[in-house]
Design an enzyme around this catalytic site. Structure first.
Site, mmCIF file in Angstrom:
data_model
loop_
_atom_site.group_PDB
_atom_site.id
_atom_site.type_symbol
_atom_site.label_atom_id
_atom_site.label_comp_id
_atom_site.label_asym_id
_atom_site.label_seq_id
_atom_site.Cartn_x
_atom_site.Cartn_y
_atom_site.Cartn_z
ATOM 1 N N ILE A 159 0.875 -1.177 0.000
ATOM 2 C CA ILE A 159 0.000 0.000 0.000
ATOM 3 C C ILE A 159 0.908 1.221 0.000
ATOM 4 C CG2 ILE A 159 -0.293 -0.159 2.532
ATOM 5 C CD1 ILE A 159 -3.122 1.097 2.059
ATOM 6 N N GLU A 160 0.876 1.978 -1.086
ATOM 7 C CA GLU A 160 1.896 3.001 -1.334
ATOM 8 C C GLU A 160 1.327 4.405 -1.340
ATOM 9 O OE1 GLU A 160 5.428 3.995 -4.619
ATOM 10 O OE2 GLU A 160 4.411 2.059 -4.629
ATOM 11 N N VAL A 161 1.964 5.283 -0.546
ATOM 12 C CA VAL A 161 1.669 6.722 -0.462
ATOM 13 C C VAL A 161 0.160 6.970 -0.308
ATOM 14 C CG1 VAL A 161 2.255 8.993 -1.388
ATOM 15 C CG2 VAL A 161 3.665 7.041 -1.996
#
Length: 266
Positions: A159-161
């Site tokens: 789960i990115e940014v």
């Protein structure tokens, strides 16, 4: 030092109990350092996973090779690729392709890690390299993507940014092992790139990254030393300082006389 490599079951059992550490490593040297430092999970290029030396230097790292979906192809291509990775020593595979492709691999009992939030290979859909999930609607879309990955059979997701509040709320409500890259401590693992930690990245430094060393400066110093050494070699050759007596082989005098007599007569 761990004695055994963690399994998918182990990672699931640790969900919500501790923060795991994860790195993207690109070389055998980085993999060996991660092993010795006690890193839990690594993402690696496929070719590193397939290197026969990899498991010699990283026997207990939970290893996840990954490639952009457009480099691999369709669902069937992914299955063939994943089998090759699994045979080469991978513990799971990363997949940012469709839910159908994730399911195709999961149906073959291949552990799959998906991707939600900012997905670099799909950044055009979310406006480029920027945070995703800052509105209720876009946060709900991330939640829906997580539920879709669950349904497809993935066991985890990067789960990115994503806003920390959104990432934590989702992580508490999903069975997936959530790997946070710039999404805060409410997930199950913290994920950074080794090149950022080591300071070898000379380009854009993501906000979530933290630099612990300055390898770039050391590489620059070594390059200058390399140039200086080569210049010294050139100067030695031009001045006849190289080769010295210790660098050459000489013939026994009697053998040399025989040789010279023969070639002179020829």
């Amino acid at each position: 030092m761990r004695k055994n490599r963690p399994t998918v079951a182990d990672l699931r059992a640790m969900k919500g109990k501790k923060q795991l550490t994860m790195l993207r490593v690109l070389t055998l040297e980085e993999a060996e350092a991660a092993e010795k430092a006690g890193i839990d999970i690594v993402s690696v290029p496929p070719e590193l996973c397939l290197d026969p030396r990899y498991r010699e230097v990283a026997p207990t790292l939970f290893t996840m090779p990954g490639e952009n979906f457009f480099e691999i192809g369709t669902g069937d291509d992914f299955v063939r690729w994943a089998f090759k990775m699994y045979k080469g020593g991978a513990d799971a595979v990363y997949c940012s392709a469709s839910y159908a492709t994730v399911k195709r691999m999961a149906d073959e009992a291949i552990p799959v890690i998906g991707h939600v939030g900012l997905i670099p290979s799909r950044k055009t859909w979310t406006g480029g390299f920027k945070a995703v999930g800052k509105t209720a609607q876009s946060a709900l879309e991330i939640w829906d993507a997580v539920k879709q990955l669950e349904k497809a059979g993935a066991f985890g997701a990067e789960i990115e940014v994503v806003p920390v509040e959104v990432a934590e709320a989702i992580s508490k409500r999903t069975s997936l092992v959530m790997l946070s890259m710039g999404a805060g401590t409410g997930c199950d693992a913290q994920y950074l790139f080794a090149e950022d930690i080591l300071g070898t990245n000379r380009g854009h430094m993501p906000r979530h990254s933290k630099v612990y060393r300055n390898f770039a400066a050391e590489y620059d110093r070594l390059q200058q030393e390399r140039i200086a050494a080569f210049k010294e070699y050139v100067a030695d050759v031009e001045s006849n300082a190289y080769p010295e007596e210790k660098h050459i082989v000489r013939m026994a005098p009697d053998e040399l006389k025989t040789f010279m007599d023969k070639i002179d007569r020829a």
